[in-house]
Write a protein that holds these residues in place. Structure first.
Motif, mmCIF file in Angstrom:
data_model
loop_
_atom_site.group_PDB
_atom_site.id
_atom_site.type_symbol
_atom_site.label_atom_id
_atom_site.label_comp_id
_atom_site.label_asym_id
_atom_site.label_seq_id
_atom_site.Cartn_x
_atom_site.Cartn_y
_atom_site.Cartn_z
ATOM 1 N N SER A 80 2.786 -5.365 7.777
ATOM 2 C CA SER A 80 2.676 -3.839 8.442
ATOM 3 C C SER A 80 2.071 -2.751 7.345
ATOM 4 O O SER A 80 2.333 -2.829 6.101
ATOM 5 C CB SER A 80 3.919 -3.311 8.515
ATOM 6 O OG SER A 80 4.270 -1.945 9.116
ATOM 7 N N ASP A 81 1.316 -1.953 7.872
ATOM 8 C CA ASP A 81 0.584 -1.142 6.878
ATOM 9 C C ASP A 81 0.335 0.422 7.413
ATOM 10 O O ASP A 81 -0.540 0.840 7.610
ATOM 11 C CB ASP A 81 -0.947 -1.500 6.697
ATOM 12 C CG ASP A 81 -1.621 -0.892 5.402
ATOM 13 O OD1 ASP A 81 -1.013 -0.382 4.545
ATOM 14 O OD2 ASP A 81 -2.802 -0.770 5.357
ATOM 15 N N PRO A 82 1.551 1.020 7.491
ATOM 16 C CA PRO A 82 1.587 2.249 8.143
ATOM 17 C C PRO A 82 1.374 3.345 6.951
ATOM 18 O O PRO A 82 1.187 3.341 5.956
ATOM 19 C CB PRO A 82 3.247 2.497 8.642
ATOM 20 C CG PRO A 82 3.864 1.646 7.257
ATOM 21 C CD PRO A 82 3.210 0.386 7.003
ATOM 22 N N GLU A 83 0.938 4.536 7.695
ATOM 23 C CA GLU A 83 0.727 5.575 6.971
ATOM 24 C C GLU A 83 1.808 6.333 6.382
ATOM 25 O O GLU A 83 2.079 7.356 5.552
ATOM 26 C CB GLU A 83 -0.058 6.663 7.606
ATOM 27 C CG GLU A 83 -1.719 6.354 7.701
ATOM 28 C CD GLU A 83 -2.299 7.279 8.536
ATOM 29 O OE1 GLU A 83 -2.075 8.651 8.790
ATOM 30 O OE2 GLU A 83 -3.109 7.015 9.529
ATOM 31 N N ASN B 232 0.853 -1.211 -0.097
ATOM 32 C CA ASN B 232 -0.108 -0.062 0.114
ATOM 33 C C ASN B 232 0.747 1.233 0.150
ATOM 34 O O ASN B 232 2.031 1.232 0.471
ATOM 35 C CB ASN B 232 -0.883 0.091 1.576
ATOM 36 C CG ASN B 232 -2.091 -1.005 1.059
ATOM 37 O OD1 ASN B 232 -2.493 -1.396 0.103
ATOM 38 N ND2 ASN B 232 -2.605 -1.463 2.355
ATOM 39 N N ASN C 268 1.379 10.910 15.216
ATOM 40 C CA ASN C 268 0.524 10.147 14.238
ATOM 41 C C ASN C 268 0.566 8.468 14.680
ATOM 42 O O ASN C 268 1.523 7.815 14.453
ATOM 43 C CB ASN C 268 1.438 10.492 13.036
ATOM 44 C CG ASN C 268 0.577 9.476 11.797
ATOM 45 O OD1 ASN C 268 -0.301 8.705 11.989
ATOM 46 N ND2 ASN C 268 0.825 9.953 10.663
ATOM 47 N N PRO C 269 -0.433 8.258 15.082
ATOM 48 C CA PRO C 269 -0.566 6.636 15.395
ATOM 49 C C PRO C 269 -0.280 5.840 14.073
ATOM 50 O O PRO C 269 0.125 4.750 14.453
ATOM 51 C CB PRO C 269 -2.133 6.279 15.766
ATOM 52 C CG PRO C 269 -2.391 7.940 15.857
ATOM 53 C CD PRO C 269 -1.817 8.745 15.260
ATOM 54 N N GLY C 270 -0.333 6.139 12.975
ATOM 55 C CA GLY C 270 0.040 5.349 11.850
ATOM 56 C C GLY C 270 1.466 5.481 11.536
ATOM 57 O O GLY C 270 1.783 5.035 10.116
ATOM 58 N N ALA C 271 2.243 6.175 12.288
ATOM 59 C CA ALA C 271 3.800 6.472 11.720
ATOM 60 C C ALA C 271 4.508 5.451 12.225
ATOM 61 O O ALA C 271 4.260 4.693 13.512
ATOM 62 C CB ALA C 271 4.227 7.764 11.996
ATOM 63 N N VAL C 272 5.616 5.150 11.870
ATOM 64 C CA VAL C 272 6.712 4.105 12.140
ATOM 65 C C VAL C 272 8.051 4.403 11.847
ATOM 66 O O VAL C 272 8.168 5.284 10.859
ATOM 67 C CB VAL C 272 6.466 2.532 11.726
ATOM 68 C CG1 VAL C 272 5.128 1.897 12.225
ATOM 69 C CG2 VAL C 272 6.484 2.477 10.244
ATOM 70 N N PHE D 27 2.347 4.897 1.436
ATOM 71 C CA PHE D 27 2.745 5.604 2.541
ATOM 72 C C PHE D 27 3.477 6.759 2.167
ATOM 73 O O PHE D 27 3.978 6.953 0.985
ATOM 74 C CB PHE D 27 3.245 4.659 3.241
ATOM 75 C CG PHE D 27 4.409 3.831 2.843
ATOM 76 C CD1 PHE D 27 5.739 4.693 2.769
ATOM 77 C CD2 PHE D 27 4.480 2.609 2.447
ATOM 78 C CE1 PHE D 27 6.815 3.851 2.188
ATOM 79 C CE2 PHE D 27 5.539 1.986 1.749
ATOM 80 C CZ PHE D 27 6.789 2.688 1.645
ATOM 81 N N HIS E 31 4.758 4.044 21.771
ATOM 82 C CA HIS E 31 4.536 4.786 20.483
ATOM 83 C C HIS E 31 5.223 6.104 20.442
ATOM 84 O O HIS E 31 5.098 7.086 21.108
ATOM 85 C CB HIS E 31 3.310 4.855 20.190
ATOM 86 C CG HIS E 31 3.236 5.136 18.522
ATOM 87 N ND1 HIS E 31 3.368 4.390 17.427
ATOM 88 C CD2 HIS E 31 2.791 6.423 17.957
ATOM 89 C CE1 HIS E 31 2.995 5.321 16.361
ATOM 90 N NE2 HIS E 31 2.960 6.338 16.701
#
Lengths: 172, 326
Positions: free
Chosen positions: B43-46, B2, B22-26, B4, B207
């Motif tokens: 894993s599907d991070p933003e 996906n 950002n909860p969707g950041a790694v 990102f 996080h």
């Protein structure tokens, strides 16, 4: 995102999405087909290239992380002793893993020349001096060959390593 | 894979802020595990915040120890003279892991943060509590040759795959992390969790907390790493042992031992250490120490072999360190 690369001596400017790997950028965007896609999951070594002088797996590197990189693929190593030794020793059968093997061999000979130990080195505190067949096998273990050309690959690398140690650096 | 967003961190504070908000950041470092997970759909991070170019790539001496920057590559760490001389167990552990090409990419921080190689975790078509809490564990009733034998729960039997972390646990290493509330130190042996009923949480990190370094105290010249695997190279451990001992006049003065491939975390073998401390060096003492540690083992049908394998590997490591045969 726009990134700039030197690939086998040629300058490229390319636009890539963040999700594009170095391997896919080379093959699909630049038409550099000397890097091979084997497993695409970091398990076979077919996609090995030299990025800024280090051997790495291009299938697990994102292109955007490598802006400004100097990349050398097997196509840029054709005149080097390692590539010639692979031909002379019949170090391949189908040839698919060969570009990765050649890049890996060049990278690992540099690592050994810097004295880096390996998993089979008896004393990790001492600098490595010369490469036994066991050392060559261990250091090349990240490159799989399904034809099983390993015996001749080891012979090719051994010859280059021995010639380099006799002549000092530069023979690679 | 996906789409990102990608951001290159300019400094530690920027990196921590960007992920914390950002909860969707790694964080992205070497990418050798994360990029694979992006492809697999694990894993599907933003947003990926790239920390690989932060100036955390130094290995330097402390008054009593060595500080390893989080961005130091595994290959450079294994080759570093300070590590090879003072902590051979760590150089050996690094060199026993992955391959030359992977070690050139993989970083110290990323190695600690790598996730299990349990085949069900990596296969999104199968139930896995670590990937999707509450989905169930496919390994317990399925293929679990590589699974854990210590500290498991009914929810997860995955192992932590690192070699490096096992050595660092035996060395009493301390992970230095930076969060938006400041800095803290976490002993390597307490950095990873047991699965319990929250196997989705590998570590005690919050996080947005970023590993900046690992501190290794003192020196451990009499130390060794032994790894048992299905092939001679380029494979994860079935079991591994990192051992550091001090012997004086045939008596064990100090023993620090960690096991790999047997638990959800590098397993500090405190029972074995207690049994060894003050004991006279000898084969039976080594066996008893190993048995004491493994008394708590609860293997599954398909990995019961790991119990004697761990025992024998530990005995062999102790024998090697105390002057016996390899």
């Amino acid at each position: 995102m726009e990134i700039t690369w030197t690939v086998d001596g040629e300058l490229f400017v390319l636009a890539v999405e963040p999700r594009v790997t170095v391997l896919d950028a080379l093959r699909e965007y630049l038409g550099v087909n000397s890097v091979k896609k084997g497993c695409d999951h970091g398990q076979c070594g077919a996609c090995t290239a030299l990025v800024d002088g280090r051997r790495v797996l291009t299938c697990l590197s994102l292109a955007v992380q490598c802006d400004g990189a100097e990349i050398t693929t097997a196509a840029g190593l054709g005149e080097r002793p390692v590539a010639r030794a692979f031909v002379e020793h019949d170090g391949f059968q189908c040839g698919y893993c060969t570009p990765g093997q050649v890049c890996s061999a060049v990278g690992m000979l540099d690592e050994a020349a810097r004295g880096w130990p390996s998993h089979v080195t008896e004393d990790v505190a001492a600098d490595v001096d010369g490469l036994s067949d066991d050392e060559i096998r261990e250091r090349m273990s990240g490159n799989l060959c399904r034809c099983g050309a390993y015996v001749n690959i080891v012979a090719a690398i051994r010859e280059v390593a021995e010639r380099a140690s006799r002549a000092g650096e530069g023979a690679r | 894979m996906n789409p990102f967003d990608y951001e290159q961190a300019t400094d530690v504070a920027h990196a921590v802020g960007a992920v914390t908000r950002n909860p969707g950041a790694v964080f992205l470092a070497g990418g050798t595990n994360l990029v694979d997970h992006l492809k697999l759909g694990v894993s599907d991070p933003e947003l990926l915040v790239d920390v690989s170019r932060l100036p955390l790539d130094e290995v330097r001496e402390l008054p009593d120890g060595v500080r390893v920057g989080a961005a130091v590559r595994n290959s450079d760490l294994a080759a570093h003279p300070l590590i090879r001389r003072r902590f051979p167990v760590l150089a050996q552990a690094l060199l026993a892991g992955a391959s030359g090409q992977l070690r050139n990419l993989a970083t110290t921080g990323g190695n600690l943060m790598q996730r299990t190689r349990c085949p069900y975790f990596q296969d999104v078509t199968t139930p896995c509590n670590k990937r999707r809490p509450g989905a169930g564990c496919s390994a317990i009733g399925g293929h679990h040759r590589d699974a854990a034998i210590l500290g498991t729960s009914q929810h997860c039997v995955a192992t932590h795959p690192s070699d490096m972390a096992v050595a660092m646990a035996a060395l009493d290493g301390v992970v230095r992390v930076q969060g938006d509330g400041g800095e803290r130190g976490i002993p390597v042996a307490e950095f990873h969790r047991l699965p319990g009923d929250e196997p989705q949480r590998d570590t005690v990190l919050r996080h947005g907390e970023l590993i900046t370094a690992v501190d290794l105290p003192g020196t451990a010249s009499r130390s060794v790493y032994r790894k048992v695997r299905e092939r001679a190279s380029y494979a994860f451990a079935l079991v591994s042992v990192a051992a550091v001992v001090e012997v004086e006049d045939g008596v064990v003065r100090e023993a620090r031992i960690a096991l790999g491939g047997v638990a959800h975390k590098p397993w500090r073998a405190t029972q074995a250490e207690d049994a060894l401390r003050g004991a006279v060096v000898g084969e039976q003492v080594f066996r008893d120490a190993a048995e004491a540690e493994l008394a708590a083992a609860a293997p599954l049908a398909g990995n019961a072999f790991k119990v004697p394998m761990a025992r024998n590997t530990l005995v062999a490591a102790l024998r090697q360190l105390t002057g016996g045969q390899r």
